[in-house]
Design an enzyme around this catalytic site. Structure first.
Site, short mmCIF file in Angstrom:
data_model
loop_
_atom_site.label_atom_id
_atom_site.label_comp_id
_atom_site.label_asym_id
_atom_site.label_seq_id
_atom_site.Cartn_x
_atom_site.Cartn_y
_atom_site.Cartn_z
N PRO A 2 0.83 -1.21 0.00
CA PRO A 2 0.00 0.00 0.00
C PRO A 2 0.86 1.26 0.00
O PRO A 2 1.85 1.34 0.72
CB PRO A 2 -0.82 -0.10 1.30
CG PRO A 2 -0.29 -1.24 2.06
CD PRO A 2 0.62 -2.03 1.20
N GLU A 3 0.50 2.20 -0.83
CA GLU A 3 1.20 3.48 -0.85
C GLU A 3 0.31 4.53 -0.20
O GLU A 3 -0.77 4.24 0.30
CB GLU A 3 1.57 3.84 -2.29
CG GLU A 3 2.57 2.81 -2.88
CD GLU A 3 3.47 3.39 -3.95
OE1 GLU A 3 3.73 4.60 -3.92
OE2 GLU A 3 3.89 2.62 -4.83
#
Ligand SMILES: [Zn+2]
Length: 292
Positions: A2-3
């Site tokens: 996840p960014e």
């Protein structure tokens, strides 16, 4: 992995579903998920039980939940972590690691993590900003991020531009995918030396970073209203429109040249060799005489 846009989506969803609620019970089902909380599970549970969650905040890809005790729950999703708000009647997830029950009943909060690179900890006295993450720079979506400060700092670093974008002490929340996307938009090769960036070039690059992140946030924000707050590296993550990342051999959307992939710090960098030419190597006088 996840960014920032995904983590921000989780933050907003969590704020909606857990802020203002009082923790009734803490169940640690796997010690690895709280390994950063050195005093262990019982201590972790004791600090949380009976405490009210005031808010959900974020610095880069870290989340923290300030408590009415002045402490905070500090969390990182790692590669595969999820924070799910689920009714107590929902069956346990296979990789359920930590469960928080609340005094007002449903939904409960579950930390689910298949690979367990993420985790939770209590940051004692960390309600305002956990000391553990105080060294991490603000992200470009943060209203208090300093554009001028960033431009000066990146130009002062003796590094390459992609490494600088991934340097959490300089700018946080930019991961490998969005770094490649921003560099493609800025028409910069990732190995360009940051010291050679002009002030306007640094400002332009920052603008592209911000655009990429906010567009991703817009498309990831559609599940804000859902009870099921989900960040999952597998589903719905690669379906957004990426211009270079993961497109090796496919035509550049700007010039048609096939996108190239290179190894980069155990990962990959994707770029267009025409729009983002490699800087010429100037290692000594010999090569300098060869380059007009
Ligand atoms: Zn191109």
């Amino acid at each position: 992995m996840p960014e920032l846009p995904e983590v921000e989506t989780v933050r907003a969803g969590l704020a909606r579903w857990v802020a203002g609620r009082t923790i009734a019970e803490v169940e640690v089902r796997h010690p690895r998920a709280i390994r950063r909380h050195l005093p262990g599970s019982a201590h972790f549970a004791a600090l949380l039980t009976g405490r009210k969650i005031l808010d959900v905040k974020r610095r880069g890809k870290y989340l923290w939940l300030p408590l009415d005790s002045g402490d905070a729950i500090l969390g990182h999703l790692g590669m595969s972590g999820q924070l799910l708000c689920q009714p107590a009647s929902a069956p346990d997830e296979l990789h359920l690691r930590v469960r928080l029950r609340f005094t007002d009943g449903d939904p409960e909060l579950r930390f689910v993590d298949q690979r367990t690179f993420g985790g939770l900890a209590v940051s004692e006295g960390g309600a305002d900003l956990p000391a553990e993450i105080a060294h991490i720079a603000r992200d470009p979506m943060d209203p208090e991020f300093s554009d001028a400060g960033f431009a000066a700092a990146i130009r002062a670093k003796r590094t390459e531009v992609k490494r600088a974008l991934l340097d959490q002490t300089l700018i946080s929340g930019v991961g490998n995918i969005y770094a490649d996307e921003a560099l493609w938009r800025a028409q910069l090769h990732g190995v360009r030396p940051t010291s050679a960036l002009t002030k306007p070039a640094a400002a332009r690059l920052l603008g592209h970073v911000r655009d990429v992140l906010s567009e991703a946030l817009d498309s990831g924000g559609t599940s804000f209203d859902a009870l099921y707050v989900n960040v999952n590296g597998e589903s719905g993550y690669f379906d957004r429109s990426l211009n270079v990342y993961g497109r090796e051999g496919e035509p550049c959307r700007r010039c048609g040249t096939p996108i190239r992939r290179e190894a980069f710090m155990n990962r990959s960098s994707y770029y267009c060799p025409h729009c983002q030419p490699r800087p010429r190597v100037r290692t000594g006088s010999r090569s300098r005489t060869n380059v007009p």
